[in-house]
Motif scaffolding. Structure first.
Motif, PDB file in Angstrom:
ATOM      1  N   TYR A  22      56.224 -53.471  30.986  1.00 50.79           N
ATOM      2  CA  TYR A  22      57.077 -51.837  31.107  1.00 50.79           C
ATOM      3  C   TYR A  22      56.817 -51.328  32.493  1.00 50.79           C
ATOM      4  CZ  TYR A  22      52.518 -49.734  30.913  1.00 50.79           C
ATOM      5  OH  TYR A  22      51.256 -49.064  31.078  1.00 50.79           O
ATOM      6  N   PRO A  23      57.885 -50.601  33.217  1.00 52.23           N
ATOM      7  CA  PRO A  23      57.718 -50.245  34.443  1.00 52.23           C
ATOM      8  C   PRO A  23      56.496 -49.079  34.586  1.00 52.23           C
ATOM      9  CG  PRO A  23      59.703 -49.341  33.494  1.00 52.23           C
ATOM     10  CD  PRO A  23      59.077 -50.359  32.617  1.00 52.23           C
ATOM     11  N   ALA A  24      55.648 -49.233  35.111  1.00 50.12           N
ATOM     12  CA  ALA A  24      54.397 -48.341  35.169  1.00 50.12           C
ATOM     13  C   ALA A  24      54.183 -47.769  36.380  1.00 50.12           C
ATOM     14  CB  ALA A  24      53.188 -49.010  34.822  1.00 50.12           C
ATOM     15  N   CYS A  25      53.757 -46.334  36.388  1.00 51.50           N
ATOM     16  CA  CYS A  25      53.252 -45.655  37.456  1.00 51.50           C
ATOM     17  C   CYS A  25      52.095 -46.233  38.051  1.00 51.50           C
ATOM     18  CB  CYS A  25      53.052 -44.289  37.130  1.00 51.50           C
ATOM     19  SG  CYS A  25      52.699 -43.091  38.161  1.00 51.50           S
ATOM     20  N   GLN A  26      52.114 -46.350  39.329  1.00 45.83           N
ATOM     21  CA  GLN A  26      50.977 -46.820  39.996  1.00 45.83           C
ATOM     22  C   GLN A  26      49.607 -45.973  39.978  1.00 45.83           C
ATOM     23  OE1 GLN A  26      52.183 -48.115  43.945  1.00 45.83           O
ATOM     24  NE2 GLN A  26      52.854 -50.187  43.130  1.00 45.83           N
ATOM     25  N   LYS A  27      49.759 -44.755  39.944  1.00 43.96           N
ATOM     26  CA  LYS A  27      48.926 -43.560  39.737  1.00 43.96           C
ATOM     27  C   LYS A  27      48.279 -43.608  38.422  1.00 43.96           C
ATOM     28  CE  LYS A  27      50.582 -41.232  43.485  1.00 43.96           C
ATOM     29  NZ  LYS A  27      51.113 -39.816  44.160  1.00 43.96           N
ATOM     30  N   VAL A  47      57.253 -40.196  42.383  1.00 45.15           N
ATOM     31  CA  VAL A  47      58.988 -40.930  42.424  1.00 45.15           C
ATOM     32  C   VAL A  47      59.006 -41.838  43.278  1.00 45.15           C
ATOM     33  CG1 VAL A  47      59.769 -38.367  41.568  1.00 45.15           C
ATOM     34  CG2 VAL A  47      59.536 -38.787  44.052  1.00 45.15           C
ATOM     35  N   GLY A  48      60.086 -42.442  43.344  1.00 46.45           N
ATOM     36  CA  GLY A  48      60.224 -43.476  44.441  1.00 46.45           C
ATOM     37  C   GLY A  48      61.474 -44.516  43.965  1.00 46.45           C
ATOM     38  N   GLU A  49      61.879 -45.211  44.744  1.00 45.66           N
ATOM     39  CA  GLU A  49      63.021 -46.386  44.849  1.00 45.66           C
ATOM     40  C   GLU A  49      62.689 -47.308  43.422  1.00 45.66           C
ATOM     41  OE1 GLU A  49      65.802 -46.363  46.752  1.00 45.66           O
ATOM     42  OE2 GLU A  49      64.833 -44.706  47.733  1.00 45.66           O
ATOM     43  N   ALA A  50      63.778 -47.403  42.513  1.00 43.12           N
ATOM     44  CA  ALA A  50      63.602 -48.439  41.469  1.00 43.12           C
ATOM     45  C   ALA A  50      63.213 -49.499  41.898  1.00 43.12           C
ATOM     46  CB  ALA A  50      65.031 -48.163  40.794  1.00 43.12           C
ATOM     47  N   LYS A  51      63.678 -50.195  43.041  1.00 42.41           N
ATOM     48  CA  LYS A  51      63.503 -51.807  43.277  1.00 42.41           C
ATOM     49  C   LYS A  51      61.842 -51.523  43.680  1.00 42.41           C
ATOM     50  CE  LYS A  51      64.543 -50.947  48.230  1.00 42.41           C
ATOM     51  NZ  LYS A  51      63.087 -50.852  48.822  1.00 42.41           N
ATOM     52  N   ASP A  52      61.253 -50.639  43.722  1.00 42.80           N
ATOM     53  CA  ASP A  52      59.541 -50.739  44.086  1.00 42.80           C
ATOM     54  C   ASP A  52      58.785 -50.325  43.017  1.00 42.80           C
ATOM     55  OD1 ASP A  52      60.138 -51.179  46.848  1.00 42.80           O
ATOM     56  OD2 ASP A  52      60.500 -48.870  47.359  1.00 42.80           O
ATOM     57  N   ALA A  53      59.463 -50.166  41.707  1.00 45.49           N
ATOM     58  CA  ALA A  53      58.663 -49.994  40.498  1.00 45.49           C
ATOM     59  C   ALA A  53      57.643 -51.019  40.269  1.00 45.49           C
ATOM     60  CB  ALA A  53      59.393 -49.663  39.409  1.00 45.49           C
ATOM     61  N   SER A  54      56.392 -50.878  39.755  1.00 44.61           N
ATOM     62  CA  SER A  54      55.707 -51.889  39.540  1.00 44.61           C
ATOM     63  C   SER A  54      55.583 -52.072  38.105  1.00 44.61           C
ATOM     64  CB  SER A  54      54.226 -51.728  40.034  1.00 44.61           C
ATOM     65  OG  SER A  54      53.701 -50.414  39.754  1.00 44.61           O
ATOM     66  N   TYR A  55      55.126 -53.345  37.541  1.00 45.12           N
ATOM     67  CA  TYR A  55      55.495 -53.515  36.032  1.00 45.12           C
ATOM     68  C   TYR A  55      53.856 -53.849  35.662  1.00 45.12           C
ATOM     69  CZ  TYR A  55      60.276 -53.251  35.865  1.00 45.12           C
ATOM     70  OH  TYR A  55      61.354 -52.777  35.962  1.00 45.12           O
TER      71      TYR A  55
END
Length: 130
Positions: A22-27, A47-55
């Motif tokens: 799942y796409p997860a918040c890094q914080k 918030v951020g760019e979708a391409k930078d989302a971590s999983y």
């Protein structure tokens, strides 16, 4: 919520869903809301760019010890050794496979991956920290 922690030796009866990342918040590790260009964390406001989302891994299982059945969810990098890659890399592979097959519905993992996960986990005994 009960704060007592312990270990539970149990066998996996079934895998409860077919989406293992799942796409997860890094914080705060909460699920991110993704649109085609941006992500947003409803919990901490990141918030951020979708391409930078971590999983991150999220594996929902039904397990049984000698007396009871439990629904349990295993999160995070402790699953890296079982999948052989990080959740980030697995998500990239899933996206690539979906793109090659022309699949537009990307909520579920490809069937072959689901079968592999079921083969790896169902019937096996693990020690779970609960």
């Amino acid at each position: 919520m009960n704060s007592v922690r312990g270990l539970l030796a149990a066998s996996v009866i079934s895998v409860q869903n077919s989406c293992f990342t799942y796409p997860a918040c890094q914080k705060c590790f909460s699920r991110l809301i993704l649109d085609s260009r941006r992500f947003n964390c409803l919990k901490c406001g990141c918030v951020g760019e979708a391409k930078d989302a971590s999983y991150r891994y999220r594996l929902s299982l039904k397990i049984a010890d000698t007396n009871d059945l439990f629904d349990i969810t295993v999160f995070g990098s402790c699953l890296d050794p079982f999948f052989g890659v990080t959740a980030e890399n697995l998500q990239r592979c899933i996206q690539d496979l979906n793109q090659l097959s022309g699949e537009t519905h990307t909520v579920a993992s490809p069937g072959v991956l689901v079968q592999a996960v079921e083969t790896c986990f169902i019937g096996k005994r693990f020690i779970f920290g609960v």
